[in-house]
Design an enzyme around this catalytic site. Structure first.
Site, PDB file in Angstrom:
ATOM      1  N   GLU A  45      15.224 -93.244  62.266  1.00  0.00           N
ATOM      2  CA  GLU A  45      14.650 -91.909  62.094  1.00  0.00           C
ATOM      3  C   GLU A  45      13.676 -91.915  60.918  1.00  0.00           C
ATOM      4  O   GLU A  45      13.790 -92.740  60.006  1.00  0.00           O
ATOM      5  CB  GLU A  45      15.807 -90.926  61.806  1.00  0.00           C
ATOM      6  CG  GLU A  45      15.351 -89.491  61.597  1.00  0.00           C
ATOM      7  CD  GLU A  45      16.509 -88.488  61.608  1.00  0.00           C
ATOM      8  OE1 GLU A  45      17.686 -88.908  61.588  1.00  0.00           O
ATOM      9  OE2 GLU A  45      16.223 -87.280  61.627  1.00  0.00           O
ATOM     10  N   ASN A 192      17.634 -83.086  70.291  1.00  0.00           N
ATOM     11  CA  ASN A 192      18.674 -83.757  69.512  1.00  0.00           C
ATOM     12  C   ASN A 192      19.496 -82.695  68.805  1.00  0.00           C
ATOM     13  O   ASN A 192      18.937 -81.774  68.200  1.00  0.00           O
ATOM     14  CB  ASN A 192      18.022 -84.667  68.455  1.00  0.00           C
ATOM     15  CG  ASN A 192      19.032 -85.160  67.419  1.00  0.00           C
ATOM     16  OD1 ASN A 192      19.856 -86.029  67.707  1.00  0.00           O
ATOM     17  ND2 ASN A 192      19.003 -84.582  66.223  1.00  0.00           N
ATOM     18  N   GLU A 193      20.792 -82.836  68.881  1.00  0.00           N
ATOM     19  CA  GLU A 193      21.700 -81.884  68.212  1.00  0.00           C
ATOM     20  C   GLU A 193      21.183 -80.449  68.389  1.00  0.00           C
ATOM     21  O   GLU A 193      21.003 -79.703  67.422  1.00  0.00           O
ATOM     22  CB  GLU A 193      21.917 -82.263  66.744  1.00  0.00           C
ATOM     23  CG  GLU A 193      22.568 -83.631  66.626  1.00  0.00           C
ATOM     24  CD  GLU A 193      23.207 -83.953  65.273  1.00  0.00           C
ATOM     25  OE1 GLU A 193      22.978 -83.228  64.292  1.00  0.00           O
ATOM     26  OE2 GLU A 193      23.955 -84.952  65.219  1.00  0.00           O
ATOM     27  N   TYR A 259      30.352 -88.947  63.521  1.00  0.00           N
ATOM     28  CA  TYR A 259      30.284 -89.707  62.274  1.00  0.00           C
ATOM     29  C   TYR A 259      31.666 -89.793  61.639  1.00  0.00           C
ATOM     30  O   TYR A 259      32.420 -88.815  61.655  1.00  0.00           O
ATOM     31  CB  TYR A 259      29.304 -89.043  61.300  1.00  0.00           C
ATOM     32  CG  TYR A 259      27.849 -89.278  61.675  1.00  0.00           C
ATOM     33  CD1 TYR A 259      27.245 -90.494  61.394  1.00  0.00           C
ATOM     34  CD2 TYR A 259      27.108 -88.300  62.322  1.00  0.00           C
ATOM     35  CE1 TYR A 259      25.917 -90.732  61.737  1.00  0.00           C
ATOM     36  CE2 TYR A 259      25.778 -88.532  62.679  1.00  0.00           C
ATOM     37  CZ  TYR A 259      25.192 -89.755  62.373  1.00  0.00           C
ATOM     38  OH  TYR A 259      23.884 -90.000  62.722  1.00  0.00           O
ATOM     39  N   GLU A 316      24.556 -91.450  68.301  1.00  0.00           N
ATOM     40  CA  GLU A 316      24.637 -91.495  66.825  1.00  0.00           C
ATOM     41  C   GLU A 316      26.092 -91.692  66.459  1.00  0.00           C
ATOM     42  O   GLU A 316      26.954 -90.892  66.838  1.00  0.00           O
ATOM     43  CB  GLU A 316      24.108 -90.205  66.188  1.00  0.00           C
ATOM     44  CG  GLU A 316      22.604 -90.121  66.179  1.00  0.00           C
ATOM     45  CD  GLU A 316      22.049 -88.923  65.414  1.00  0.00           C
ATOM     46  OE1 GLU A 316      22.657 -88.519  64.396  1.00  0.00           O
ATOM     47  OE2 GLU A 316      21.017 -88.389  65.857  1.00  0.00           O
ATOM     48  N   GLN A 365      22.040 -95.828  60.732  1.00  0.00           N
ATOM     49  CA  GLN A 365      20.739 -96.087  61.297  1.00  0.00           C
ATOM     50  C   GLN A 365      20.321 -97.507  60.943  1.00  0.00           C
ATOM     51  O   GLN A 365      20.937 -98.130  60.091  1.00  0.00           O
ATOM     52  CB  GLN A 365      19.738 -95.081  60.756  1.00  0.00           C
ATOM     53  CG  GLN A 365      20.085 -93.641  61.121  1.00  0.00           C
ATOM     54  CD  GLN A 365      18.932 -92.667  60.844  1.00  0.00           C
ATOM     55  OE1 GLN A 365      17.848 -93.049  60.431  1.00  0.00           O
ATOM     56  NE2 GLN A 365      19.186 -91.392  61.065  1.00  0.00           N
TER      57      GLN A 365
HETATM   58  O1  AHR Z   1      21.595 -89.647  61.265  1.00  0.00           O
HETATM   59  C1  AHR Z   1      21.391 -88.606  60.376  1.00  0.00           C
HETATM   60  C2  AHR Z   1      21.413 -87.254  61.050  1.00  0.00           C
HETATM   61  O2  AHR Z   1      22.689 -87.015  61.554  1.00  0.00           O
HETATM   62  C3  AHR Z   1      20.522 -87.092  62.245  1.00  0.00           C
HETATM   63  O3  AHR Z   1      19.231 -86.753  61.905  1.00  0.00           O
HETATM   64  C4  AHR Z   1      21.172 -85.969  62.992  1.00  0.00           C
HETATM   65  O4  AHR Z   1      20.949 -86.044  64.382  1.00  0.00           O
HETATM   66  C5  AHR Z   1      22.640 -86.085  62.614  1.00  0.00           C
HETATM   67  O5  AHR Z   1      23.156 -84.898  62.191  1.00  0.00           O
END
Ligand code: AHR
Length: 514
Positions: A45, A192-193, A259, A316, A365
């Site tokens: 990103e 995205n999101e 995450y 992600e 990432q």
């Molecule tokens: O990877 C960092 C961020 O995490 C991304 O931009 C977003 O899609 C997610 O919340």
């Protein structure tokens, strides 16, 4: 004397039993699904130093580069055989207007990267720079289209610019900008999101947009692009349900973001280094939640799509810690430890074992951001422990999953336990069996018997092991090789179908069997 002998036998029995409970039975008589190579995918990103400094330094940089791409980073990524790279975001994608990133660099507008530290983005890395990189890496491109602040027209113009060979305005604009031949772009994410930074939408509202946008992707890129619907945030099962109910026919894949936060929560993620066993344990435990998420989302998808036409892309994932002290909090630069390598190996195992539905995953990432493959500082670069896991695991990409059942002892801390072992077994096109095993226990080695049913094993072709002095060990710019794979010898063929393997504490082991 008699007492000593009895104690000895009791100890031997105890030790034998401790070992005996760890058993992996691999069923070579059954075929599992193919493990998509895209499970080993990546995500870059416009955030912090991922693109600028990490991937791109520009052709005039004193840092060695190939037409502007950092040479050391490029070579490290090339060695991973990256199958797919997702770009330009993340949250950035829904603020990105692609026309800002084409044409002469000096004419490209500067914009504010509103989500990531307010940094000024000069757009010197745009569509050409990204798609040429994918070609150089030999990987497929995954474009995230702007739904949050863009339009259908902007997206379809972008599609034409990238993939059209016709004599039409957008393709001609590309030619005018120096690229004659269309690129191949295999994947397109529609937002995205969208439940958060991508527009704060409800699933009902977003599913209507998905139907609209994906209809036009179909018209402009029929059979050329795989359309990825924006999926849920972790355990937001209602999002998946509504999307599948309203728009299963309008996408080829649905994403999922999860995450791992080792600390108590988003406001206290805790440091990437110097942690104790409590945060080592909680990091692994929370990473393992991926299994429940993948299972439950897949189950919901099954209700609307029993034939599994719509794939699940975990586009992600990874551990998110506090940033390194002294760095911009909006740039998400974090270190990467042996713990994180185990979060990577166990997550990849989960994706592999759910290969019938999970067809892509993109760790967040690639460079200098979150759970990165490589970190850079000036002209220096280090490979992270997670990089080594990806390198050891790449053999599973496009191989056939071998059904395997694992009986594992537990790793217990206080009153909580997780399985101490994790595994993937696959069979490649040349008939070789690849076995990857992780021992999550940081305090003791584990002996395991692996048995192959229905196939004989004559030899171990290769074996490597990633472990570290401590579970919080990291590779730094001064000591870049603290955590790196080494040849592994602690195995023994017991018979033509049984092998005994002793896994060091906190380790990932990869074996190729023939
Ligand atoms: O990877 C960092 C961020 O995490 C991304 O931009 C977003 O899609 C997610 O919340």
């Amino acid at each position: 004397m008699k007492r000593t002998i009895i104690t000895f036998f009791v100890l031997v029995t105890l030790l034998f039993n401790a070992g005996a409970q760890n058993r992996l039975t691999i069923d070579a008589t059954q075929k599992g699904p193919q493990i998509s190579k895209y499970i080993y995918g990546h995500f870059a990103e416009h955030l912090g130093r991922c693109i600028y400094d990490g991937i791109w330094v520009g052709p005039d940089s004193p840092i060695p580069n190939i037409n502007g791409y950092r040479k050391d980073v490029f070579e490290a990524l090339k060695a991973l055989n990256m199958p797919v790279l997702r770009w330009p975001g993340g949250c950035f994608a829904d603020t990105y207007h692609w026309k800002d990133g084409i044409g002469p660099k000096e004419k490209r507008p500067k914009i504010k990267n509103v989500f990531w530290g307010g940094t000024v983005e000069d757009n010197s890395f745009g569509t050409h720079e990204f798609l040429n990189l994918c070609e150089m890496l030999g990987c497929d491109a995954y474009i995230s289209a702007n739904v949050g602040s863009g339009t259908v027209e902007e997206m379809t113009d972008w599609i034409e610019y990238m993939i059209s060979e016709d004599d039409i305005e957008m393709a001609n604009l590309r030619r005018q900008n120096g690229r004659d031949k269309a690129w191949k772009v295999k994947f397109i994410g529609i937002g995205n999101e969208s439940w958060g930074c991508g527009g704060n939408m409800t699933p009902e509202y977003y599913s209507n947009l998905l139907r609209q946008y994906s209809g036009y992707v179909w018209e402009y890129a029929r059979d050329k692009m795989i359309r990825v619907g924006c999926g849920s945030n972790g355990e937001d099962y209602n999002w998946t349900k509504v999307l599948m109910q309203n728009a299963a026919r309008n996408m080829d894949a649905l994403s999922l973001h999860y995450y791992t936060i080792a600390g108590p929560g988003w406001n206290n993620k805790t440091a990437a280094t110097g942690f104790g066993e409590d945060l080592y344990f909680s990091g692994l435990k929370k990473g393992l939640r991926m299994e429940e998420l993948v299972k439950t989302h897949s189950m919901l998808m099954d209700q609307y799509d029993p034939r599994k036409r719509v794939a699940l892309y975990v586009d992600e994932w990874g551990i998110w810690t506090d940033v390194e002290p002294g760095t911009n909090p909006g740039h998400l630069f974090q270190q990467n430890s042996m713990r994180d390598a185990l979060i990577a190996s166990t997550s990849l195992d989960i994706f592999n074992r759910h290969a019938e539905r999970v067809k892509m995953a993109n760790i967040a990432q690639t460079v200098n951001v979150l759970q990165a493959m490589v970190l850079t500082q000036g002209a220096k670069m280090v490979l992270t422990p997670t990089y080594h896991v990806f390198n050891m695991y790449k053999v599973h990409g496009d191989a056939q999953l071998m059904p395997a059942s694992l009986v594992s002892e537990k790793y217990t801390l206080g009153n909580e336990s997780i399985p101490a072992l994790s595994q993937t077994v696959s069979l490649d096109a040349n008939g070789k069996i690849h076995l990857t095993l992780s021992n999550l226990n940081p305090n003791r080695e584990i002996r395991l018997i692996a048995e192959v049913v229905g196939k004989t094993v004559s030899k171990v072709n290769s074996a490597s092991c990633l472990t570290a002095p401590q579970s919080n060990s990291v590779n730094t710019f001064d000591n870049p090789e603290t955590v790196k794979p080494a040849a592994f010898k602690a195995y023994r063929l017991l018979s033509t179908n049984q092998i005994e393997i002793t896994l060091p504490s906190k380790s990932v082991v990869a074996l190729e069997l023939e």
